[in-house]
Design an enzyme around this catalytic site. Sequence first.
Site, PDB file in Angstrom:
ATOM      1  N   ARG A 166      25.400  53.516  28.519  1.00 56.70           N
ATOM      2  CA  ARG A 166      27.168  53.211  28.868  1.00 56.70           C
ATOM      3  C   ARG A 166      27.567  54.401  29.239  1.00 56.70           C
ATOM      4  O   ARG A 166      28.844  55.062  29.474  1.00 56.70           O
ATOM      5  CB  ARG A 166      27.695  52.509  27.738  1.00 56.70           C
ATOM      6  N   LYS A 171      20.292  27.929  27.779  1.00 56.72           N
ATOM      7  CA  LYS A 171      21.191  26.930  27.397  1.00 56.72           C
ATOM      8  C   LYS A 171      22.362  26.759  28.597  1.00 56.72           C
ATOM      9  O   LYS A 171      22.898  26.508  28.932  1.00 56.72           O
ATOM     10  CB  LYS A 171      21.825  27.216  26.135  1.00 56.72           C
ATOM     11  N   GLY A 228      23.908  39.844  29.766  1.00 54.97           N
ATOM     12  CA  GLY A 228      23.498  40.239  29.193  1.00 54.97           C
ATOM     13  C   GLY A 228      21.614  40.491  29.715  1.00 54.97           C
ATOM     14  O   GLY A 228      20.888  41.696  29.651  1.00 54.97           O
ATOM     15  N   GLY A 236      29.180  39.590  28.089  1.00 51.37           N
ATOM     16  CA  GLY A 236      30.233  38.702  27.649  1.00 51.37           C
ATOM     17  C   GLY A 236      31.172  38.738  29.008  1.00 51.37           C
ATOM     18  O   GLY A 236      31.880  37.768  29.711  1.00 51.37           O
TER      19      GLY A 236
END
Length: 403
Positions: free
Chosen positions: A36, A210, A360, A383
């Site tokens: 990052r 999910k 992610g 996210g």
Amino acid sequence: MTKLTVSDLDVKDKKVLIRVDFNVPIKNGVIGDDNRIVAALPTIKYIVSHGGKAILLSHLGRIKSEEDKKELTLKPIAERLSELLKQKVTFVPTNEGTELETAISKMSDGDVLLMENTRFQDIDNDFGKRESKNDPKLGEYWASLGDLYVNDAFGTAHRNHASNVGIATAMKKNGKKVAAGFLIEKEIKFLGNAIANPVHPFVTILGGAKVSDKIGVITNLIPKSDHILIGGGMAYTFLAAQGYSIGKSLFEADKVDLAKKLLKEADGKIVLPVDHVAADSFSNDAKREIVSDNIPDGEMGLDIGPKTIELFKKTLQGAKTVVWNGPMGAFEMSNFAEGTLEIGRTLADLPDATTIVGGGDSTAAVKKLGIAPKLTHISTGGGASLEYLEGKTLPGIACISDK
Ligand code: ADP
Ligand code: MG
């Protein structure tokens, strides 16, 4: 693109506030992975080389106690940044008050300063979480420190915080410019454009654990996509909705009706697995077998099977835009990584296709499998990229001035 970017700014002699995403893994002052920090370099270097004063803000982790402050100081990051930039980086151990203001007043053109973790403002004050709940006074204060503001923190673009939305709002109120950094510019160019104006055929690949995590993504992408390939754990709720036995595979009983509704809405666009790598437990050493259609009782599907890989590959042929979110199986275990690997390889070999990965674990998967360099764009936000795929407006992008 319609947003103002850093290359549109005249930064010479200007104090440029830059919100970067230095939220790196860190333990006892040792940085685990500096990706990052590296990703923020183009914007910082641009400003420095064009004679601007670079004043950097970033958060790191979550601050709930004084104890957290010791572990989550940005000091080691300033040191790493200095090595990467090959120039001095002044670290200021606070982000408000005289010490900071004096340090800024002493900056020369081309200097770099990093102030302390913005989330230190989340405790010890009357407001509460001043940074994370966007105390407007904090945004106004930070805005008062600079002439221009550049947001390059895509990883927090889905948040409404003082260090992004707060500063931007105050800057604009004072007639100052707010621009996107190169990293955010790239995310808008690839992730944003792929979804807003996809070149067809457009294939969406969804996987991961999910259904409930991906409802927003599926509903947003059904109308835009030509085909939607669904693998991973979330496929089993869809297969159960179609009446297949799924053994003890991942299953969300309360999402069966939704799965039925989505299948109907998608009108044949959704392609589900036709075979599976099934195992008797969630372990790399588990006994496994390839099963078609129904999964026997006592077994769980942990990866897509060879026929599914062929089916998905066939559907991907000729695709011009592919968006991929969520691994095809429990790829962290080598015995269940084949599906994810093969889909990654297929994307890498597609001629003239824009291939985009968001999420992610998906990003971790393509990096681990070594296919990242062959894809068009790997989104840097977990996210934030999911919310982008859901078609949501990201506050950290919406606050950037239009051209
Ligand atoms: P992303 O972070 O890219 O959005 P998710 O968080 O939705 O992806 O899903 C990633 C997780 O899903 C991984 O940890 C992976 O092991 C798990 N997973 C994928 N397929 C299966 C499966 N068939 N059974 C159990 N877990 C699975
Ligand atoms: Mg995940």
